[in-house]
Design a protein around this motif. Structure first.
Motif, mmCIF file in Angstrom:
data_model
loop_
_atom_site.group_PDB
_atom_site.id
_atom_site.type_symbol
_atom_site.label_atom_id
_atom_site.label_comp_id
_atom_site.label_asym_id
_atom_site.label_seq_id
_atom_site.Cartn_x
_atom_site.Cartn_y
_atom_site.Cartn_z
ATOM 1 N N LYS A 28 0.862 -1.187 0.000
ATOM 2 C CA LYS A 28 0.000 0.000 0.000
ATOM 3 C C LYS A 28 0.895 1.233 0.000
ATOM 4 C CE LYS A 28 -3.461 2.388 2.855
ATOM 5 N NZ LYS A 28 -4.121 2.373 4.188
ATOM 6 N N LEU A 29 0.610 2.171 -0.902
ATOM 7 C CA LEU A 29 1.410 3.381 -1.030
ATOM 8 C C LEU A 29 0.482 4.591 -1.032
ATOM 9 C CD1 LEU A 29 2.482 1.129 -3.417
ATOM 10 C CD2 LEU A 29 4.453 2.644 -3.260
ATOM 11 N N VAL A 30 0.731 5.531 -0.132
ATOM 12 C CA VAL A 30 -0.033 6.779 -0.064
ATOM 13 C C VAL A 30 0.969 7.929 -0.110
ATOM 14 C CG1 VAL A 30 -1.641 8.184 1.267
ATOM 15 C CG2 VAL A 30 -1.845 5.682 1.299
ATOM 16 N N ALA A 39 -2.596 0.327 -4.285
ATOM 17 C CA ALA A 39 -2.230 -0.989 -3.777
ATOM 18 C C ALA A 39 -1.627 -1.747 -4.947
ATOM 19 C CB ALA A 39 -3.443 -1.721 -3.226
ATOM 20 N N VAL A 40 -0.421 -2.254 -4.767
ATOM 21 C CA VAL A 40 0.281 -3.026 -5.794
ATOM 22 C C VAL A 40 0.481 -4.429 -5.243
ATOM 23 C CG1 VAL A 40 2.334 -3.197 -7.234
ATOM 24 C CG2 VAL A 40 1.433 -0.942 -6.620
ATOM 25 N N ILE A 41 -0.028 -5.436 -5.972
ATOM 26 C CA ILE A 41 -0.083 -6.801 -5.442
ATOM 27 C C ILE A 41 0.546 -7.766 -6.440
ATOM 28 C CG2 ILE A 41 -1.565 -8.589 -4.464
ATOM 29 C CD1 ILE A 41 -3.745 -6.340 -4.263
ATOM 30 N N PRO A 42 1.817 -8.125 -6.251
ATOM 31 C CA PRO A 42 2.414 -9.201 -7.060
ATOM 32 C C PRO A 42 2.110 -10.552 -6.440
ATOM 33 C CG PRO A 42 4.081 -8.231 -5.639
ATOM 34 C CD PRO A 42 2.803 -7.480 -5.359
ATOM 35 N N GLY A 43 2.056 -11.580 -7.283
ATOM 36 C CA GLY A 43 1.789 -12.900 -6.740
ATOM 37 C C GLY A 43 1.857 -13.993 -7.783
ATOM 38 N N VAL A 44 1.520 -15.208 -7.336
ATOM 39 C CA VAL A 44 1.562 -16.376 -8.208
ATOM 40 C C VAL A 44 0.492 -17.347 -7.728
ATOM 41 C CG1 VAL A 44 3.288 -17.583 -6.793
ATOM 42 C CG2 VAL A 44 3.104 -18.114 -9.231
ATOM 43 N N ILE A 45 -0.093 -18.099 -8.664
ATOM 44 C CA ILE A 45 -1.044 -19.145 -8.311
ATOM 45 C C ILE A 45 -0.655 -20.411 -9.059
ATOM 46 C CG2 ILE A 45 -2.697 -18.394 -10.095
ATOM 47 C CD1 ILE A 45 -4.912 -19.356 -8.051
ATOM 48 N N LEU A 150 8.399 6.362 2.131
ATOM 49 C CA LEU A 150 8.513 6.098 0.707
ATOM 50 C C LEU A 150 9.341 7.194 0.047
ATOM 51 C CD1 LEU A 150 4.731 5.332 -0.023
ATOM 52 C CD2 LEU A 150 6.529 3.663 0.494
ATOM 53 N N GLN A 151 10.038 6.809 -1.034
ATOM 54 C CA GLN A 151 10.782 7.786 -1.827
ATOM 55 C C GLN A 151 10.816 7.313 -3.272
ATOM 56 O OE1 GLN A 151 14.762 8.613 -0.488
ATOM 57 N NE2 GLN A 151 15.139 10.177 -2.047
#
Length: 322
Positions: A28-30, A39-45, A150-151
């Motif tokens: 989550k980045l604000v 919201a950035v969500i990396p993943g694998v299934i 964050l930067q």
């Protein structure tokens, strides 16, 4: 499940796992001016529709994008929290995004300040407590950072977003599937900058039956106030309305009163035992009123959290029945 992975919730848990299995990391980045919320969500299934993915929720527009990659494009370290999906890289210090789709482009780099994770010990390795040691649970959860700086900048569909000076949060899930019902709420934007709330309650399968399990953590002035099924806390009341959720919990020392105001959101995808076909409505534009008091009524904290992540999903009557 290995001892190393259990004591390190951030790393990839899918080595040598058979389907069904999924794993996803939630950033989550604000921004500092609070105009940009992602919201950035990396993943694998692993399973019938095996693939890697990166999905993005732009809560300023309440839109979401899902970019699919071949499973072979997913690479992960077995020693530390570090994954790659194609040209995109994610770890505990940095996000590098190079997403290029005809209808969705997100590029750039964001560096993360020191993370503030849920404490990990042998007896209680993270937010799951001793449940983290239980094999073959439907879904495991980890909080990798309550709050961090964050930067850097990202460009989303031509719009430049400067996150320098902003605030982030990271959690993750892995296992076989999302629960049949759950509520999830998170905010680290209170008047007291040390405060961060993460709260979830779900229907948990257990030995052929199911129970209502919950995990709530309020980080305040460096102290973690825990309310969890495994710690002996209990729910005094839980009610879901069209425009808000009321939830009251207590542990041996204190009572936590939550009121999360519901708003419209964007549609993300969540895992089932077959694929990423579950639709999950999420927003980062909710608010949550948090009141912490002693059992004798002394108020320890009473503030409203902004830019709150909120999901209210699934078989809610079953969830309310406990």
């Amino acid at each position: 499940m290995s001892i190393h992975s259990t004591l390190n919730p951030g790393i990839y848990h899918g080595f040598n796992r058979k389907p069904p299995f999924f794993e996803g990391w939630y950033y989550k980045l604000v921004s500092a001016d609070q105009r940009h919320k992602l919201a950035v969500i990396p993943g694998v299934i692993l399973g019938q529709d095996e693939h890697a993915f990166v999905q993005v929720l732009d809560s300023a527009q309440e839109t979401a994008g899902y970019l699919k990659f071949p499973a072979a494009d997913f690479r992960a370290s077995d020693q530390r929290f570090s994954i790659e999906i194609g040209e995109n890289r994610f770890d505990d210090r940095h996000l590098h995004l190079a997403l290029n789709h005809p209808h969705w482009q997100l590029t750039g780099d964001v560096h993360l300040g020191p993370l503030d994770p849920w404490p990990v010990t042998w007896s209680s390795p993270g937010i799951m407590g001793w449940y983290a040691w239980v094999p073959r649970m439907e879904c495991y959860h980890g909080v990798l950072s309550f709050s961090h700086s964050l930067q850097g900048t990202l460009t989303l569909n031509g719009k430049v977003m400067d996150f320098t000076g902003g605030r982030g949060y990271i959690e993750k899930d892995w296992g076989q599937s999302f629960p049949s019902a759950w509520i999830w709420c998170q905010s680290n934007h209170f008047a007291n900058p040390s405060a961060c709330l993460t709260a979830s309650v779900a229907v948990i399968p257990w030995v052929g039956r199911a129970f209502r399990g919950f995990i709530v953590g309020l980080m305040l002035d460096g102290k973690l106030h825990r309310f969890a099924t495994y710690s002996g806390a209990r729910i005094e009341s839980l009610a879901i309305f069209d425009d808000h959720v009321d939830w009251v919990l207590r542990n041996r020392h204190s009572r936590l009163i939550l009121k999360a105001c519901r708003v419209q959101g964007g549609l993300l995808r969540g895992p089932t035992r077959l694929d990423m076909g579950q639709r999950v409505l999420e927003t980062l534009n909710a608010t949550v009123h948090v009141r912490l008091e002693t059992l004798q009524g002394q108020v320890l904290f009473d503030e409203v959290g902004a830019h709150t992540g909120l999901e209210v999903m699934g078989d809610l009557p079953r969830l309310l029945r406990g």
